[in-house]
Design an enzyme around this catalytic site. Sequence first.
Site, PDB file in Angstrom:
ATOM      1  CG  ASP A   1      67.008   7.542  60.941  1.00 12.37           C
ATOM      2  OD1 ASP A   1      67.397   8.747  60.490  1.00 12.37           O
ATOM      3  OD2 ASP A   1      65.912   6.885  60.303  1.00 12.37           O
TER       4      ASP A   1
ATOM      5  CG  HIS B   1      70.084   3.437  60.045  1.00 13.50           C
ATOM      6  ND1 HIS B   1      69.571   3.178  58.375  1.00 13.50           N
ATOM      7  CD2 HIS B   1      69.263   3.441  60.524  1.00 13.50           C
ATOM      8  CE1 HIS B   1      68.598   3.320  57.982  1.00 13.50           C
ATOM      9  NE2 HIS B   1      68.304   3.760  59.728  1.00 13.50           N
TER      10      HIS B   1
HETATM   11 ZN   LIG Z   1      65.682   3.672  62.920  1.00 11.42          ZN
END
Ligand SMILES: [Zn+2]
Length: 302
Positions: free
Chosen positions: A104, A262
């Site tokens: 992400d 992430h």
């Molecule tokens: Zn996010």
Amino acid sequence: MTVKQWKQVITISVIVIIVVLLALTIFFGIRYSHYANLSEEGSIIDLSEYDDIDTREATRIFKYFNSVDAEGTFDYQSKYSSLYVDNDFNFVDKEGKVCYLTFDDGPNKNVTPQVLDTLKKYDVKATFFVVYRDGSAERALYKRIVEEGHTLAVHTASHNYTKIYSSVDAYLDDFERITKQIESTTGIKPTLFRFPGGSINSYNMEIYRELVAEMIRRGYVYYDWNVSSGDASSSRVSVSTITKNVLNGCSKGSDDKIVLMHDGSGHGNTADALPGIIEGLKKQGYTFSGLDNTVAPAMFGF
Ligand SMILES: [Zn+2]
């Protein structure tokens, strides 16, 4: 107070109560008629019963919402005409244990290339839930993700929780912006997405049911996760902690795993942890794949 004054106070109070009751009736009346359109046998499907949602059930739920014609109930339903995708939702059970690595908040010009290099080295496909970036390096990364066979999916344009979760309309506005950026850069119209903070979070409690229903109605599939790397739990999580979180999380249960990581700014440790994660998961017997519309979503209780 005199009797006359008492009468005035009572009259005003009665009027105020009537107005409030009227306002509540109108408000909940609109909400009810909306949910009535989105309901099955009179009540909205309660996904909180489905902790471990099976593929057939997920297919049924998505097909149901996708077939709902609620157009005209709320203004936002007739707006954003580009935000419709054809989707068959044929979620199927896969052979063996499959791990879906997801990243992400990228693309980031420092972190994402390292992640992509590692994935290429190990011949592993993954999924990138991206944010809006307009620099040439980031635009090139959107393209590289697609060219190297990964899934490019929507996260959010702004990643501003207060803004995007202020209303369904605001969410769709943000979603349209990132979708157009992905489409104009790569030529691909994304069909999968992940809500910032997951589908249910402290910012969207007021609207998440309506929002989830609206996104499915438009044909989109969203993915929460069932394993978290914990790489965003503080400003700098160590490589060993990230690796341990993923390997421990994936060692439990026999279901397929959707792993949250992430690749945004400051997530160099996630990129550094990736080789160890892939090697460890291979030892646990996992194969890897990018998400597509055959993969049943991990969903938080709806
Ligand atoms: Zn996010």
